[in-house]
Design an enzyme around this catalytic site. Structure first.
Site, PDB file in Angstrom:
ATOM      1  N   ASP A 108       0.867  -1.177   0.000  1.00 50.45           N
ATOM      2  CA  ASP A 108       0.000   0.000   0.000  1.00 50.45           C
ATOM      3  C   ASP A 108       0.910   1.234   0.000  1.00 50.45           C
ATOM      4  OD1 ASP A 108      -2.303   1.526   0.285  1.00 50.45           O
ATOM      5  OD2 ASP A 108      -2.462   1.216   2.432  1.00 50.45           O
TER       6      ASP A 108
ATOM      7  N   PHE B 273     -10.387  -0.162  -0.647  1.00 48.88           N
ATOM      8  CA  PHE B 273     -10.071  -1.040   0.476  1.00 48.88           C
ATOM      9  C   PHE B 273     -10.643  -2.424   0.161  1.00 48.88           C
ATOM     10  CE2 PHE B 273     -10.550  -3.111   4.543  1.00 48.88           C
ATOM     11  CZ  PHE B 273      -9.305  -2.868   5.104  1.00 48.88           C
TER      12      PHE B 273
HETATM   13  P1  5GP Z   1       1.935  -0.558   3.847  1.00 48.50           P
HETATM   14  O1  5GP Z   1       2.357  -0.963   2.462  1.00 48.50           O
HETATM   15  O2  5GP Z   1       1.110   0.690   3.825  1.00 48.50           O
HETATM   16  O3  5GP Z   1       3.061  -0.457   4.820  1.00 48.50           O
HETATM   17  O4  5GP Z   1       1.007  -1.625   4.506  1.00 48.50           O
HETATM   18  C1  5GP Z   1       0.531  -2.732   3.894  1.00 48.50           C
HETATM   19  C2  5GP Z   1      -0.433  -3.382   4.867  1.00 48.50           C
HETATM   20  O5  5GP Z   1      -1.619  -2.566   5.047  1.00 48.50           O
HETATM   21  C3  5GP Z   1      -0.922  -4.690   4.270  1.00 48.50           C
HETATM   22  O6  5GP Z   1      -0.093  -5.766   4.633  1.00 48.50           O
HETATM   23  C4  5GP Z   1      -2.321  -4.792   4.830  1.00 48.50           C
HETATM   24  O7  5GP Z   1      -2.300  -5.410   6.091  1.00 48.50           O
HETATM   25  C5  5GP Z   1      -2.797  -3.352   5.019  1.00 48.50           C
HETATM   26  N1  5GP Z   1      -3.653  -2.906   3.882  1.00 48.50           N
HETATM   27  C6  5GP Z   1      -3.360  -1.970   2.978  1.00 48.50           C
HETATM   28  N2  5GP Z   1      -4.353  -1.825   2.082  1.00 48.50           N
HETATM   29  C7  5GP Z   1      -5.310  -2.718   2.434  1.00 48.50           C
HETATM   30  C8  5GP Z   1      -6.589  -3.061   1.867  1.00 48.50           C
HETATM   31  O8  5GP Z   1      -7.078  -2.532   0.855  1.00 48.50           O
HETATM   32  N3  5GP Z   1      -7.279  -4.050   2.510  1.00 48.50           N
HETATM   33  C9  5GP Z   1      -6.813  -4.670   3.618  1.00 48.50           C
HETATM   34  N4  5GP Z   1      -7.577  -5.615   4.161  1.00 48.50           N
HETATM   35  N5  5GP Z   1      -5.607  -4.375   4.172  1.00 48.50           N
HETATM   36  C10 5GP Z   1      -4.859  -3.408   3.579  1.00 48.50           C
END
Ligand code: 5GP
Length: 175
Positions: free
Chosen positions: A99, A148
């Protein structure tokens, strides 16, 4: 609230087979250590490894990033670490979604410090719209818009991980 199918089970499985083919080609004649990131990547990891044809060692870890996600550094909290030694091994991290990219940026750094022979990342999903930390994804299943998503390992408040497809909430009122 109901859940609309965003990526169907067959679409996900078809794409996973394609990724596995690339991984099989890249690691032909080599051993691979596959590290699934819990909880979100448990299903993707299980389906991906079924198509791998080299000797594979599978382990899981659980980590979360904290700190200001707009900053380039962040702290990694390891809730569950791997039990295998990855020094001089080919390692494939398997993640559910990149993300902002913060979690994978610092997790990859943590793994690099353990001295693997090679370190690659497979991610089921990538949301470019929210990315603040550029992370190289070697095997990406789907790039998605800023929604999401739930299902196929991904949760909302601990629920919906069991769905065989990836869905989004729809405002339509049904159970
Ligand atoms: P980042 O890349 O922001 O550090 O975090 C990634 C984490 O955020 C993923 O492993 C997941 O747990 C959570 N996450 C990000 N986007 C989503 C989404 O659209 N749905 C869900 N269920 N979790 C998400």
């Amino acid at each position: 609230m109901s859940v609309d199918v965003f990526l169907s089970e067959s679409k996900i499985q078809e794409r996973i087979e394609q990724l596995a083919k690339m991984i099989n080609k890249d690691f032909a004649g080599e051993e691979l250590y596959v590290i699934g990131v819990l909880n979100g990547a448990f299903m993707f990891t299980a389906d991906l490894v079924r198509h791998l044809n080299m000797p594979v060692t599978i382990d899981f870890m659980s980590a979360s990033s904290y700190g200001d996600s707009t900053e380039s550094s962040g702290e990694l909290k390891i809730n569950l670490d791997i039990k295998v030694d990855i020094k001089d091994k080919n390692v494939l991290i398997v993640e559910d979604i990149v993300d902002t990219g913060l979690t994978m940026t610092i997790l990859k750094k943590n793994f690099e410090a353990r001295g693997p022979k090679s370190l690659k990342l497979a991610s089921l999903l990538y949301k470019p719209a929210r990315n603040t930390h550029k992370v190289n994804i070697d095997y990406l299943a789907f790039e998605i818009e800023d929604k999401f998503v739930i299902g196929y390992g991904l949760d909302f408040d601990g629920r919906y991980r069991e769905l065989p497809y990836i869905g989004v909430y729809s405002a339509e009122d049904s159970q």
